[in-house]
Design an enzyme around this catalytic site. Structure first.
Site, PDB file in Angstrom:
ATOM      1  N   GLY A  66      34.256  37.035  30.424  1.00 28.78           N
ATOM      2  CA  GLY A  66      32.842  37.078  30.068  1.00 28.78           C
ATOM      3  C   GLY A  66      32.050  35.894  30.598  1.00 28.78           C
ATOM      4  O   GLY A  66      30.898  36.046  31.014  1.00 28.78           O
ATOM      5  N   ASN A  67      32.676  34.706  30.626  1.00 27.67           N
ATOM      6  CA  ASN A  67      31.933  33.519  31.053  1.00 27.67           C
ATOM      7  C   ASN A  67      31.588  33.547  32.540  1.00 27.67           C
ATOM      8  O   ASN A  67      30.720  32.822  33.003  1.00 27.67           O
ATOM      9  CB  ASN A  67      32.714  32.238  30.714  1.00 27.67           C
ATOM     10  CG  ASN A  67      34.068  32.200  31.397  1.00 27.67           C
ATOM     11  OD1 ASN A  67      34.731  33.231  31.535  1.00 27.67           O
ATOM     12  ND2 ASN A  67      34.476  31.031  31.843  1.00 27.67           N
TER      13      ASN A  67
ATOM     14  N   LYS B  93      38.121  49.039  18.353  1.00 26.01           N
ATOM     15  CA  LYS B  93      37.185  48.211  19.123  1.00 26.01           C
ATOM     16  C   LYS B  93      35.739  48.545  18.783  1.00 26.01           C
ATOM     17  O   LYS B  93      35.256  49.642  19.083  1.00 26.01           O
ATOM     18  CB  LYS B  93      37.412  48.467  20.624  1.00 26.01           C
ATOM     19  CG  LYS B  93      38.631  47.776  21.166  1.00 26.01           C
ATOM     20  CD  LYS B  93      38.290  46.366  21.630  1.00 26.01           C
ATOM     21  CE  LYS B  93      39.544  45.641  22.075  1.00 26.01           C
ATOM     22  NZ  LYS B  93      39.259  44.236  22.398  1.00 26.01           N
TER      23      LYS B  93
ATOM     24  N   LYS C 121      40.519  44.597  30.234  1.00 31.47           N
ATOM     25  CA  LYS C 121      40.452  44.380  31.687  1.00 31.47           C
ATOM     26  C   LYS C 121      41.645  43.582  32.212  1.00 31.47           C
ATOM     27  O   LYS C 121      42.046  43.756  33.361  1.00 31.47           O
ATOM     28  CB  LYS C 121      39.135  43.723  32.097  1.00 31.47           C
ATOM     29  CG  LYS C 121      38.905  42.316  31.595  1.00 31.47           C
ATOM     30  CD  LYS C 121      38.840  41.294  32.692  1.00 31.47           C
ATOM     31  CE  LYS C 121      38.591  39.898  32.194  1.00 31.47           C
ATOM     32  NZ  LYS C 121      39.204  39.465  30.939  1.00 31.47           N
TER      33      LYS C 121
ATOM     34  N   LYS D 192      45.727  38.205  27.104  1.00 31.25           N
ATOM     35  CA  LYS D 192      45.836  37.574  28.431  1.00 31.25           C
ATOM     36  C   LYS D 192      47.303  37.242  28.744  1.00 31.25           C
ATOM     37  O   LYS D 192      47.798  37.519  29.844  1.00 31.25           O
ATOM     38  CB  LYS D 192      44.989  36.301  28.506  1.00 31.25           C
ATOM     39  CG  LYS D 192      43.496  36.597  28.384  1.00 31.25           C
ATOM     40  CD  LYS D 192      42.644  35.349  28.541  1.00 31.25           C
ATOM     41  CE  LYS D 192      41.296  35.519  27.868  1.00 31.25           C
ATOM     42  NZ  LYS D 192      40.570  36.760  28.207  1.00 31.25           N
TER      43      LYS D 192
END
Lengths: 315, 315
Positions: free
Chosen positions: A14-15, A131, A215, A277
């Site tokens: 996102g960043n 979600k 993702k 992650k």
């Protein structure tokens, strides 16, 4: 085709993109610098990006519009996901071209490819959607949406009600052959945005699924499918840590897959944050010898590639 | 790379996609049959499509949303155009894959590529915008939009006021090298949707332009740039005609470029309808010997390729 370059799939968090369009238009400039740095280090790259805020805005806008103007035609989440790939990809490809030119380099072919990702219809995630997406609703609006649109809605930490959807596991990148062909031609490919448009196989048909994908897990699948050397998850922290936030916190330079799996069992990584992650990294590193997964800051991508920072995971 | 296949750029009109998403999901099935037919006839294809209704819906939804929710952040028309490429491309690539499988053929790599098209900042179209987009407004709303958003608004045939934007000439397909590479790999490429996202060159930067493009003119430019054998404009009529709607109406099987130019001067073709299609055909046919432009019905694409119907234009 012989190619000595290291093949890398990058997953942008996102960043790297920001939460709004003005933020995105600024963020992609910094992101493009990091990406062209990696290419100048001798990598061939495929770029995967998240789409949480983007698909949220698009889904809200299309749902409101359908509600106000033409209530018979809601835009499915899959189509909103497709649109988010273009919403991000356009800015990113535009900015990457400019970064090459600013360095007086000839830009390679740069292309955003709209990507579908197959998921299993019987993925357990579909029976227990978790979600949250879209805007907050009052209890009454939530009841209405559940009735009229068949949405599953849940209360979200006292802030109101939100639609929840499934986040199933990515199983197959449908446009893999196109992505591979482009990469073999030396192109810089942006694809599988938001993890890909989730689709379910129904005979010869691929039906859009009511789901969002992780993702990083999709990027790991793509990296494995492309026989990449590296999966690089660029995020808001420089390294993963154990005992995070405690006096004995320890930043990790390297984990073997076995160590990473052990840390996951110990609950060392935050669900919805570092845990997926690390899981994506494990999936990729496990898939073959010589495959290295990395987690680091966008701004330190080059240093991480040179092994000067970041956390690596390999067999 | 040697390749004896005929290279063709197809331009799909509104009837190939419909006006709403449910219409689109049906229309792409018929469109996909026509496209796979052409590939089975030995063509290698690039698909360009219009985006009028699609970018209209997206632009309205994003503008309403910004107005209601976060009025500081309007989504530029260029970004809406990018999104429309994914909105159409996703359905089309999904449906094409299915059509290959239904015929028991292995699908080639199929990819939608988000495409930018450069236009000139000093194109005269920018001083006299004429293309209406978005929803109808009252006189007061129009005045407000002109003031707050800097929109140029015009009265539209007594039905209210609409925003008008420029339709400049396409000058360069920015993602050409990516499109060419994919095509050389045997891929079926969907690109330059809506004629491409209009961008203006500002040094190394490409800035999104407040404009819409004519997809047929962009398709002609793409066909010329790809050194294609054919430009095929698929539309709602089987052939072009002179003296259209009059007692001496005559359907045209073939026009030389010189004849076509003469007919244009005589005002034989309706502006905003057949005229831009014929002009796109002239542009392509004029660009080199052996280049043939065709206009015909989507449903008769195969017959037109076999020279059994349609209107052809060549030098």
């Amino acid at each position: 085709m012989t190619n000595k370059k290291k093949r890398m799939v990058i997953a942008l968090g996102g960043n790297a993109l920001g939460n709004t369009l003005p933020e995105q238009m600024q963020a992609v400039k910094i992101t493009s610098k990091a990406i062209v740095d990696l290419m100048e280090e001798g990598c061939e790259l495929v770029i995967v990006h998240g789409n949480g805020p983007q698909v949220g805005i698009i889904n809200n806008a299309m749902t409101d519009y359908a509600h106000h103007i033409q209530s018979t035609c809601l835009t499915p989440l899959s189509v909103c996901g497709a649109m988010s790939q273009a919403y991000v990809g356009y800015d990113l490809q535009n900015s990457l071209r400019e970064e090459f030119l600013n360095r007086q380099l000839t830009p390679p072919p740069i292309a955003t490819i709209i990507t579908q990702t197959r998921v299993d219809a019987d993925d357990p995630a579909f029976t227990e959607p978790t979600k949250p997406i879209g805007t907050f609703m009052t209890k009454e609006e939530a009841r209405e949406a559940a009735g009229e649109r068949g949405w599953i809605v849940k209360e979200d930490a006292g802030r109101g009600y939100r639609r929840v959807v499934a986040s199933p596991k990515p199983k197959e990148i449908i446009e893999l052959s196109a992505i591979r062909a482009m990469m073999n031609d030396g192109a810089l490919v942006i694809c599988t945005g938001g993890g890909g448009i989730p689709v379910i196989s129904e005979g010869n048909h691929l039906a859009g699924a009511v789901a969002v994908l992780d993702k990083d897990l999709s990027a790991a699948l793509l990296a494995e499918s492309l026989d990449a050397d590296y999966l690089f998850i660029l995020t808001a922290v420089e390294k993963a840590a154990v005992n995070f936030g405690k006096p004995d916190q320890k930043w990790l330079d390297h984990m073997t897959v076995a160590e990473a799996e052990q840390y996951c069992r110990e609950g060392q990584f935050a669900p919805g944050s570092m845990l997926p992650k690390v899981q994506a990294c494990i999936n990729f590193a496990k898939s073959g010898k010589g495959r290295t997964a990395m987690i680091s800051l966008l701004e330190k991508a080059k240093e991480a590639l040179r092994n000067e920072t970041g956390t690596t995971i390999s067999l």
